[in-house]
Design a protein around this motif. Structure first.
Motif, PDB file in Angstrom:
ATOM      1  N   GLN A 189      28.862 -43.363  15.820  1.00 52.42           N
ATOM      2  CA  GLN A 189      27.482 -43.275  15.353  1.00 52.42           C
ATOM      3  C   GLN A 189      26.885 -44.665  15.151  1.00 52.42           C
ATOM      4  N   GLY A 190      27.634 -45.561  14.541  1.00 51.96           N
ATOM      5  CA  GLY A 190      27.151 -46.921  14.318  1.00 51.96           C
ATOM      6  C   GLY A 190      26.860 -47.648  15.617  1.00 51.96           C
ATOM      7  N   ALA A 191      27.743 -47.478  16.599  1.00 47.62           N
ATOM      8  CA  ALA A 191      27.544 -48.138  17.892  1.00 47.62           C
ATOM      9  C   ALA A 191      26.283 -47.612  18.579  1.00 47.62           C
ATOM     10  N   ILE A 192      26.103 -46.316  18.569  1.00 51.27           N
ATOM     11  CA  ILE A 192      24.929 -45.724  19.213  1.00 51.27           C
ATOM     12  C   ILE A 192      23.651 -46.179  18.515  1.00 51.27           C
ATOM     13  N   PHE A 193      23.639 -46.147  17.194  1.00 51.20           N
ATOM     14  CA  PHE A 193      22.442 -46.572  16.466  1.00 51.20           C
ATOM     15  C   PHE A 193      22.136 -48.046  16.720  1.00 51.20           C
ATOM     16  N   ALA A 194      23.168 -48.890  16.775  1.00 53.89           N
ATOM     17  CA  ALA A 194      22.947 -50.322  17.007  1.00 53.89           C
ATOM     18  C   ALA A 194      22.377 -50.580  18.396  1.00 53.89           C
ATOM     19  N   VAL A 195      22.885 -49.886  19.398  1.00 54.62           N
ATOM     20  CA  VAL A 195      22.388 -50.065  20.766  1.00 54.62           C
ATOM     21  C   VAL A 195      20.944 -49.588  20.882  1.00 54.62           C
ATOM     22  N   VAL A 196      20.642 -48.429  20.326  1.00 53.98           N
ATOM     23  CA  VAL A 196      19.274 -47.907  20.387  1.00 53.98           C
ATOM     24  C   VAL A 196      18.327 -48.835  19.623  1.00 53.98           C
ATOM     25  N   LYS A 197      18.747 -49.302  18.449  1.00 54.35           N
ATOM     26  CA  LYS A 197      17.910 -50.217  17.667  1.00 54.35           C
ATOM     27  C   LYS A 197      17.630 -51.499  18.444  1.00 54.35           C
ATOM     28  N   ALA A 198      18.652 -52.063  19.068  1.00 54.20           N
ATOM     29  CA  ALA A 198      18.471 -53.297  19.836  1.00 54.20           C
ATOM     30  C   ALA A 198      17.541 -53.068  21.028  1.00 54.20           C
ATOM     31  N   ALA A 199      17.705 -51.939  21.704  1.00 53.21           N
ATOM     32  CA  ALA A 199      16.865 -51.640  22.860  1.00 53.21           C
ATOM     33  C   ALA A 199      15.401 -51.473  22.444  1.00 53.21           C
ATOM     34  N   VAL A 200      15.167 -50.774  21.342  1.00 54.12           N
ATOM     35  CA  VAL A 200      13.800 -50.566  20.869  1.00 54.12           C
ATOM     36  C   VAL A 200      13.196 -51.880  20.377  1.00 54.12           C
ATOM     37  N   HIS A 201      13.982 -52.667  19.661  1.00 52.13           N
ATOM     38  CA  HIS A 201      13.486 -53.955  19.170  1.00 52.13           C
ATOM     39  C   HIS A 201      13.114 -54.873  20.332  1.00 52.13           C
ATOM     40  N   ARG A 202      13.991 -54.941  21.323  1.00 52.49           N
ATOM     41  CA  ARG A 202      13.719 -55.789  22.484  1.00 52.49           C
ATOM     42  C   ARG A 202      12.498 -55.279  23.251  1.00 52.49           C
ATOM     43  N   GLY A 203      12.430 -53.975  23.463  1.00 52.35           N
ATOM     44  CA  GLY A 203      11.273 -53.396  24.151  1.00 52.35           C
ATOM     45  C   GLY A 203       9.978 -53.632  23.397  1.00 52.35           C
ATOM     46  N   GLY A 204      10.042 -53.527  22.068  1.00 57.79           N
ATOM     47  CA  GLY A 204       8.858 -53.794  21.255  1.00 57.79           C
ATOM     48  C   GLY A 204       8.412 -55.245  21.356  1.00 57.79           C
ATOM     49  N   ALA A 205       9.369 -56.163  21.393  1.00 60.71           N
ATOM     50  CA  ALA A 205       9.033 -57.587  21.519  1.00 60.71           C
ATOM     51  C   ALA A 205       8.386 -57.873  22.869  1.00 60.71           C
ATOM     52  N   ILE A 206       8.920 -57.273  23.912  1.00 59.77           N
ATOM     53  CA  ILE A 206       8.342 -57.452  25.245  1.00 59.77           C
ATOM     54  C   ILE A 206       6.940 -56.853  25.297  1.00 59.77           C
ATOM     55  N   GLY A 207       6.777 -55.674  24.705  1.00 60.36           N
ATOM     56  CA  GLY A 207       5.449 -55.053  24.656  1.00 60.36           C
ATOM     57  C   GLY A 207       4.461 -55.886  23.864  1.00 60.36           C
ATOM     58  N   THR A 208       4.909 -56.456  22.761  1.00 60.35           N
ATOM     59  CA  THR A 208       4.046 -57.320  21.953  1.00 60.35           C
ATOM     60  C   THR A 208       3.590 -58.528  22.760  1.00 60.35           C
ATOM     61  N   ARG A 209       4.535 -59.125  23.484  1.00 59.62           N
ATOM     62  CA  ARG A 209       4.166 -60.287  24.289  1.00 59.62           C
ATOM     63  C   ARG A 209       3.150 -59.903  25.358  1.00 59.62           C
ATOM     64  N   ARG A 210       3.302 -58.728  25.952  1.00 61.85           N
ATOM     65  CA  ARG A 210       2.340 -58.285  26.980  1.00 61.85           C
ATOM     66  C   ARG A 210       0.957 -58.064  26.397  1.00 61.85           C
ATOM     67  N   VAL A 211       0.914 -57.524  25.181  1.00 64.12           N
ATOM     68  CA  VAL A 211      -0.372 -57.226  24.541  1.00 64.12           C
ATOM     69  C   VAL A 211      -1.032 -58.482  23.973  1.00 64.12           C
ATOM     70  N   THR A 212      -0.221 -59.321  23.305  1.00 65.67           N
ATOM     71  CA  THR A 212      -0.795 -60.473  22.599  1.00 65.67           C
ATOM     72  C   THR A 212      -0.643 -61.797  23.326  1.00 65.67           C
ATOM     73  N   GLY A 213       0.274 -61.849  24.276  1.00 62.19           N
ATOM     74  CA  GLY A 213       0.560 -63.109  24.943  1.00 62.19           C
ATOM     75  C   GLY A 213       1.543 -63.978  24.184  1.00 62.19           C
ATOM     76  N   HIS A 214       2.029 -63.484  23.051  1.00 66.79           N
ATOM     77  CA  HIS A 214       2.969 -64.245  22.219  1.00 66.79           C
ATOM     78  C   HIS A 214       4.195 -63.409  21.908  1.00 66.79           C
ATOM     79  N   TRP A 215       5.347 -64.087  21.870  1.00 63.85           N
ATOM     80  CA  TRP A 215       6.577 -63.411  21.455  1.00 63.85           C
ATOM     81  C   TRP A 215       6.517 -63.252  19.927  1.00 63.85           C
ATOM     82  N   PRO A 216       6.851 -62.077  19.410  1.00 60.75           N
ATOM     83  CA  PRO A 216       6.753 -61.881  17.971  1.00 60.75           C
ATOM     84  C   PRO A 216       7.764 -62.738  17.199  1.00 60.75           C
ATOM     85  N   ASP A 217       7.366 -63.099  15.976  1.00 62.10           N
ATOM     86  CA  ASP A 217       8.250 -63.898  15.113  1.00 62.10           C
ATOM     87  C   ASP A 217       9.321 -63.058  14.504  1.00 62.10           C
TER      88      ASP A 217
END
Length: 90
Positions: free
Chosen positions: A62-90
Motif C-alpha cells: 500500500q505504501g509503495a502504491i501510494f508513493a508512486v501515485v503521489k509522485a506521478a500526480v505531483h510531477r504531472g501537476g508541476a508540468i501542468g503548472t509550468r504549461r499554464v504559468t510558464g514557471h516551475w512551481p516552488d
C-alpha cells in the motif's frame, strides 16, 4: 500567473488532484492485493486473525502504491503548472 497569486489560484486544483490521487491509489491497492494474495480484503493492522507477515506485506504494498501515485500526480501537476504559468512551481 506568477508568484503568490499563481500559488493561490492553483491551490484548489492541487487539493482536488491530491484527493483524486488518494482515491486512485486506494483502488489500485485493492486490485493489487487481490492479485498478490487472492483475497478480496486487505488486512488491517487490527485484524486479530492475520499474521505479522501478511499485515506488513499489505502495508508495504500500500505504501509503495501510494508513493508512486503521489509522485506521478505531483510531477504531472508541476508540468501542468509550468504549461499554464510558464514557471516551475516552488
Amino acid at each position: 500567473m506568477a508568484g503568490k497569486l499563481g500559488k493561490v489560484a492553483l491551490k484548489p486544483v492541487n487539493i482536488a488532484l491530491g484527493f483524486a490521487a488518494g482515491t486512485v491509489a486506494g483502488l489500485l491497492f485493492k486490485q493489487a492485493w487481490k492479485v498478490v494474495s487472492g483475497d478480496d480484503d486487505a488486512p488491517d493492522a487490527g485484524d486479530e486473525d492475520r499474521g505479522w507477515g501478511e499485515i506488513l506485506a499489505a502495508a508495504a504494498l500500500q505504501g509503495a502504491i501510494f508513493a508512486v501515485v503521489k509522485a506521478a500526480v505531483h510531477r504531472g501537476g508541476a508540468i501542468g503548472t509550468r504549461r499554464v504559468t510558464g514557471h516551475w512551481p516552488d
